[in-house]
Design an enzyme around this catalytic site. Structure first.
Site, PDB file in Angstrom:
ATOM      1  N   HIS A 106      29.187  32.727  49.206  1.00 27.05           N
ATOM      2  CA  HIS A 106      30.252  31.818  48.775  1.00 27.05           C
ATOM      3  C   HIS A 106      31.472  32.040  49.652  1.00 27.05           C
ATOM      4  CE1 HIS A 106      32.803  34.807  46.540  1.00 27.05           C
ATOM      5  NE2 HIS A 106      31.680  35.471  46.563  1.00 27.05           N
TER       6      HIS A 106
ATOM      7  N   CYS B   9      26.068  36.707  45.291  1.00 26.18           N
ATOM      8  CA  CYS B   9      27.146  37.674  45.186  1.00 26.18           C
ATOM      9  C   CYS B   9      27.423  37.979  43.712  1.00 26.18           C
ATOM     10  CB  CYS B   9      28.418  37.141  45.851  1.00 26.18           C
ATOM     11  SG  CYS B   9      29.784  38.326  45.853  1.00 26.18           S
TER      12      CYS B   9
HETATM   13 CO    CO Z   1      31.504  37.445  46.918  1.00 29.53          CO
END
Ligand code: CO
Length: 201
Positions: free
Chosen positions: A98, A42
């Site tokens: 995450h 991410c």
């Molecule tokens: Co993220």
């Protein structure tokens, strides 16, 4: 150094530290790039790929986007994947999500505006696919964290069907795909145990 002087000063100090510890550091990196891992993570600023796995420059090939998404129609991600597998001959692809991911949380919220909404739509689809499992969880927070995990698993599933990966396996190249998740609360990674190193029959 009119703009962002602190960052540029930080950079000088960092470069000096590197050469201080290892005079050939940059010379060696210039000569060759031979990482063994591709990280698909991410874009979140709290999940710095190299740092959390303790790998120095040169050892991790990195692609990051909102929500660590792999799409068969995303030229950016596909090009990174192709270069990593075909040219760099990396042996491991790590999809790392995450917990408390804002991109995943957005998939529970009202529609936003493009281009973000067009991107989040892929996560909304995963949420729909697993609507039953998510509805059975006790609260919103549990649904959010579980979708963070399900999203990683879905990206691993997509990866293992992409031509670059399938063709690598067909020619006997050593290549494994892994799904991990990072916990912002304690800095720890967890293996979601969806690793695969061969094409499914
Ligand atoms: Co993220």
């Amino acid at each position: 150094m009119r703009y962002l002087p602190q960052l540029l000063l930080n950079n000088r100090a960092w470069a000096e530290r590197q050469t201080g510890q290892d005079p050939d550091f940059f010379k060696r990196l210039c000569a060759i790039q031979k990482p063994d891992h591709l990280w698909i993570g991410c874009a979140d600023s709290r999940v710095p790929a190299n740092e959390i796995v303790g790998l120095p420059p040169g050892e991790l090939f990195v692609h990051r986007n909102v929500g660590n998404i792999v799409r068969w129609d995303d030229q950016n991600c596909l090009a990174v994947l192709q270069y990593a597998v075909d040219v760099l001959q990396i042996s491991h692809i790590i999809v790392c999500g995450h917990y408390r991911c804002g991109g995943i949380q957005a998939a529970f919220g009202p529609p936003t505006t493009d281009p973000l909404e067009g991107w989040i739509a892929h996560i909304r689809t995963i949420r729909q696919t697993h609507a039953g499992e998510l509805a059975a969880l006790p609260d919103e927070d549990a649904r959010w964290q579980r979708l963070c995990e399900l999203n990683v698993m879905e990206q691993v599933r997509i990866l293992r069907g992409l031509p670059t990966v399938v063709q690598a396996w067909e020619r006997g190249q050593q290549l494994a795909v892994h799904g991990w998740i990072y916990d912002l609360r304690n800095g720890l990674l967890r293996d979601l145990e969806v690793s695969i190193n061969t094409a499914l029959p």
